[in-house]
Design a protein around this motif. Sequence first.
Motif, PDB file in Angstrom:
ATOM      1  N   ASN A 246      -9.786  23.008  -2.758  1.00 23.60           N
ATOM      2  CA  ASN A 246      -8.272  23.663  -2.416  1.00 23.60           C
ATOM      3  C   ASN A 246      -8.401  24.519  -1.663  1.00 23.60           C
ATOM      4  O   ASN A 246      -7.209  24.784  -1.538  1.00 23.60           O
ATOM      5  CB  ASN A 246      -8.021  23.954  -4.486  1.00 23.60           C
ATOM      6  CG  ASN A 246      -9.398  25.079  -4.453  1.00 23.60           C
ATOM      7  OD1 ASN A 246      -9.781  25.570  -4.072  1.00 23.60           O
ATOM      8  ND2 ASN A 246      -9.207  25.299  -5.815  1.00 23.60           N
TER       9      ASN A 246
ATOM     10  N   LYS B 218      -9.776  27.774  -1.563  1.00 22.84           N
ATOM     11  CA  LYS B 218      -9.307  28.720  -2.147  1.00 22.84           C
ATOM     12  C   LYS B 218     -10.648  29.875  -2.142  1.00 22.84           C
ATOM     13  O   LYS B 218     -11.576  28.884  -1.942  1.00 22.84           O
ATOM     14  CB  LYS B 218      -9.440  28.776  -4.155  1.00 22.84           C
ATOM     15  CG  LYS B 218      -9.231  30.000  -4.854  1.00 22.84           C
ATOM     16  CD  LYS B 218      -8.258  29.775  -5.874  1.00 22.84           C
ATOM     17  CE  LYS B 218      -8.199  31.631  -6.910  1.00 22.84           C
ATOM     18  NZ  LYS B 218      -7.912  31.542  -8.012  1.00 22.84           N
TER      19      LYS B 218
ATOM     20  N   GLU C  12      -8.067  38.463  -1.139  1.00 25.45           N
ATOM     21  CA  GLU C  12      -7.713  37.317  -1.476  1.00 25.45           C
ATOM     22  C   GLU C  12      -6.454  37.048  -1.480  1.00 25.45           C
ATOM     23  O   GLU C  12      -6.118  35.770  -1.053  1.00 25.45           O
ATOM     24  CB  GLU C  12      -8.524  37.111  -2.391  1.00 25.45           C
ATOM     25  CG  GLU C  12     -10.127  37.243  -2.829  1.00 25.45           C
ATOM     26  CD  GLU C  12     -10.544  36.825  -4.528  1.00 25.45           C
ATOM     27  OE1 GLU C  12     -11.947  37.057  -4.211  1.00 25.45           O
ATOM     28  OE2 GLU C  12      -9.798  37.016  -5.072  1.00 25.45           O
ATOM     29  N   ASP C  13      -6.090  37.689  -1.787  1.00 25.80           N
ATOM     30  CA  ASP C  13      -4.479  37.539  -1.990  1.00 25.80           C
ATOM     31  C   ASP C  13      -3.752  37.279  -1.159  1.00 25.80           C
ATOM     32  O   ASP C  13      -3.436  36.508  -0.199  1.00 25.80           O
ATOM     33  CB  ASP C  13      -3.480  38.490  -2.548  1.00 25.80           C
ATOM     34  CG  ASP C  13      -3.472  38.419  -4.351  1.00 25.80           C
ATOM     35  OD1 ASP C  13      -4.337  37.716  -4.872  1.00 25.80           O
ATOM     36  OD2 ASP C  13      -3.647  39.841  -4.442  1.00 25.80           O
TER      37      ASP C  13
ATOM     38  N   ASN D 153      -5.411  33.660   1.202  1.00 25.54           N
ATOM     39  CA  ASN D 153      -5.262  31.931  -0.101  1.00 25.54           C
ATOM     40  C   ASN D 153      -3.649  31.876   0.758  1.00 25.54           C
ATOM     41  O   ASN D 153      -2.858  31.665  -0.841  1.00 25.54           O
ATOM     42  CB  ASN D 153      -5.417  32.306  -1.216  1.00 25.54           C
ATOM     43  CG  ASN D 153      -7.365  32.533  -1.125  1.00 25.54           C
ATOM     44  OD1 ASN D 153      -7.812  31.030  -0.753  1.00 25.54           O
ATOM     45  ND2 ASN D 153      -7.997  33.283  -1.964  1.00 25.54           N
TER      46      ASN D 153
ATOM     47  N   THR E  97      -7.019  29.840   4.465  1.00 25.92           N
ATOM     48  CA  THR E  97      -8.373  29.577   4.212  1.00 25.92           C
ATOM     49  C   THR E  97      -9.139  28.405   4.896  1.00 25.92           C
ATOM     50  O   THR E  97      -9.608  27.975   4.881  1.00 25.92           O
ATOM     51  CB  THR E  97      -8.521  29.370   2.765  1.00 25.92           C
ATOM     52  OG1 THR E  97      -7.025  28.699   2.702  1.00 25.92           O
ATOM     53  CG2 THR E  97      -7.987  30.864   2.613  1.00 25.92           C
TER      54      THR E  97
END
Length: 257
Positions: free
Chosen positions: A102, A104, A120-121, A124, A129
């Motif tokens: 995915n 992620k 991360e926010d 992603n 990514t």
Amino acid sequence: GHIFDKYRNPNSPYFRNDLTKPEREAAYSIEIGWANSGTGGHYNSNDAAFRNEKRYDPTQESVEKKILNRQKVNEQLQDLFSKNGITIPKNTNLTFTINPNNFKLVVSGSKDESLMKQIEDLLNTSNNTRELFFHIMKSRNDDSTQFTPDSLAKFHLVNQIKTVTGYNLKDLNIVNGQFVTDNGTNIFDLYKEELLKNPYTAENARIAASHYGAQLFDLAKNGFDSIPDLVLSIGYQNGSLHDIGQKEHYGVKKTID
């Protein structure tokens, strides 16, 4: 059974000790594909016939290109962090880990949970990514411990099926040795059908179907998780990415020898 004995049963008198493991797997997939379909046409660059040939791997780059690419990606990350008000303290050694199914990304390496979640926010989103994942692939060296022939082949198979059909093999059920969609359609049949809708010649479509068909058969027979996913990680410290699991890295201090 004879094909299995030749390439996967070391206790058999027919076992091919003269081949490397990738060569045995290539020969096995070619011959089992022929046995199942009754036709030839499937090839694999790991076959022993190509042992002395110089192979071109489009996911590999020259040292010079790797350094240039790393500089560009570093600049893009710094710009992205700056525009979104993210400040990473000096000498903080972060690790970015990406799941290939995915794309992620998960961040580790800091006690600041809020900072890691912010990163991360931010990453992603869009294709950030996915692009970073392929950057790691293109930056790898032959001694990288992150890549194995099996996990790399599995990634290419899953990516190929998803690109052509839109389905992720990980999300499909296996019924009677076949990956099937929710309505019971064999994903390989759908793959062959969709290939002909894309800008492929009939011959190219046949070769692609033969090549990936044998791998798909093996993965369905053994189970999706029988081969580890190609989960990739890369370090980030002081404004630069740093390769993990290989002797050479292409961070800010890397120079051409």
